[in-house]
Design an enzyme around this catalytic site. Sequence first.
Site, short mmCIF file in Angstrom:
data_model
loop_
_atom_site.label_atom_id
_atom_site.label_comp_id
_atom_site.label_asym_id
_atom_site.label_seq_id
_atom_site.Cartn_x
_atom_site.Cartn_y
_atom_site.Cartn_z
N GLU A 93 76.87 20.43 7.35
CA GLU A 93 76.75 21.61 6.51
C GLU A 93 77.94 22.54 6.68
OE1 GLU A 93 71.92 21.81 6.17
OE2 GLU A 93 72.85 23.01 7.73
N CYS A 106 82.66 28.79 6.80
CA CYS A 106 82.23 28.40 8.14
C CYS A 106 82.06 26.88 8.09
CB CYS A 106 80.93 29.12 8.48
SG CYS A 106 80.22 28.56 10.05
N CYS A 113 75.53 17.93 17.59
CA CYS A 113 76.31 18.51 18.69
C CYS A 113 75.84 17.92 20.00
CB CYS A 113 76.14 20.03 18.71
SG CYS A 113 77.24 20.83 19.91
N CYS A 117 72.79 24.30 23.58
CA CYS A 117 72.46 25.72 23.55
C CYS A 117 71.02 25.87 23.06
CB CYS A 117 73.42 26.47 22.64
SG CYS A 117 75.14 26.16 23.08
N CYS A 120 70.02 27.28 19.45
CA CYS A 120 70.74 26.76 18.28
C CYS A 120 70.01 25.59 17.63
CB CYS A 120 72.14 26.34 18.72
SG CYS A 120 73.04 25.45 17.45
N GLU A 165 80.82 21.36 18.56
CA GLU A 165 81.75 22.11 19.43
C GLU A 165 83.16 21.64 19.07
OE1 GLU A 165 82.21 24.49 22.10
OE2 GLU A 165 84.19 23.78 21.54
N SER A 196 85.90 28.70 17.19
CA SER A 196 84.92 29.31 18.08
C SER A 196 84.37 28.24 19.02
CB SER A 196 83.80 29.91 17.23
OG SER A 196 82.81 30.43 18.07
N LEU A 220 79.90 33.86 24.13
CA LEU A 220 79.69 34.25 25.52
C LEU A 220 78.19 34.46 25.81
CD1 LEU A 220 81.24 34.90 28.11
CD2 LEU A 220 81.34 37.27 27.39
N HIS A 221 77.58 35.35 25.09
CA HIS A 221 76.13 35.62 25.14
C HIS A 221 75.61 36.17 26.47
CE1 HIS A 221 76.13 33.94 21.24
NE2 HIS A 221 76.27 32.69 21.63
N ASN A 295 69.06 34.85 14.24
CA ASN A 295 68.11 34.29 13.29
C ASN A 295 67.20 33.33 14.02
OD1 ASN A 295 69.54 35.29 10.87
ND2 ASN A 295 71.14 34.22 12.01
N CYS A 338 74.09 31.98 11.35
CA CYS A 338 74.58 31.45 12.62
C CYS A 338 73.46 30.78 13.41
CB CYS A 338 75.09 32.61 13.46
SG CYS A 338 76.83 32.68 13.44
S1 SF4 Z 1 75.81 26.77 19.46
FE1 SF4 Z 1 77.53 25.46 18.92
S2 SF4 Z 1 78.02 24.40 20.85
FE2 SF4 Z 1 75.96 25.23 21.12
S3 SF4 Z 1 74.60 23.54 20.49
FE3 SF4 Z 1 74.94 24.85 18.68
S4 SF4 Z 1 76.63 23.86 17.59
FE4 SF4 Z 1 76.63 23.06 19.71
#
Ligand code: SF4
Length: 346
Positions: A93, A106, A113, A117, A120, A165, A196, A220-221, A295, A338
């Site tokens: 996407e 984007c 991935c 995370c 995500c 990534e 990023s 960073l978070h 989100n 995001c």
């Molecule tokens: S935030 Fe980015 S690096 Fe982390 S799992 Fe999602 S797509 Fe992968």
Amino acid sequence: MSEKKDIRALTKTELREFFVSEGDKAFRGNQVYEWLWSKSAHSFEDMTNISLETRKMLEDNFVINHIKVDHMQRSSDGTVKNAVKLHDGLIVESVLIPTESRTTACVSSQVGCSLDCNFCATARLKKMRNLNPDEIFDQVAAINQESLLYYNHKLSNIVFMGMGEPLMNYNNVLKAIEKITSPEGLGISPRRITVSTSGLPKMIKKLADDEVKFNLAVSLHSAIDEVRSEIMPFSKAFPLKDLKESLEYWYAKTESRVTYEYVVWKGINDSKEAINALVKFCKYIPCKVNLIEYNPIDDGDFQQANQQAISDYISILEMNDIIVNVRRSRGKDIDAACGQLANKKS
Ligand code: SF4
């Protein structure tokens, strides 16, 4: 039967040599190259200033594995999400985000991935493969055309914040950016491109050594190791001291300010201690902080912090002369925001 090669894997020099080997002029290679990259031709038929005979010869020898926009959704706020089909049927996407002054693409760098995370949606899809440079380029070209169509101006910015990534697909991402920035490609300035990363120290140093001209952002978070590795378990292998060291190396080589992407979650990083740790981390090199609205994905583990916590972050960062921007979420109604990219259609 041998599989035909994707003509876009050839460099301009190789294309010129191919035509010479076929008894034609090297110049023909330039013409075809222009069709492939500046004009984003999807088929040999599109190449109208090339003779029919030559087009047939190209057809017999090559394919153009162009991506196809399989499904397109427009959000009520103008955001456009493309589900893009690759030549092997896999889907990624990409998103067009319009604001008054700019349109930003984007784009994705991997199918799924390999990182984990917890906040995500993409992390729930297993990593299938890296995208090749053409597939990354095509996402940008498709969004550029949509930007012209819907907003009457060219794409102005690109962020590598879609699926994957980017620094785990390093060579292909850099090759794609070379094409995107080249006057023979889309001619977009590298200053308008941001890669990023979730923060892979070795690869950040490699970017610095390669003297890249685009911008770097780091998700960073949290600036506290224990918290960060709860949110992003892979980061246990990359403690903040290594990340700090790689960023200092980046800045020493490039003199380019880093952006820290930061989401504030309820009960996770909304304390004063978390803010103070971020302030400390921000002092290492020139930087700015993007506070990103979250989100929620389907479960309730991660929830956007309340407004007071966000306001505390803003005032304490500003008090310490750190630039901070709040990024409102776009395209939420079409799962284009995001951390929401997960190949869902409705
Ligand atoms: S935030 Fe980015 S690096 Fe982390 S799992 Fe999602 S797509 Fe992968």
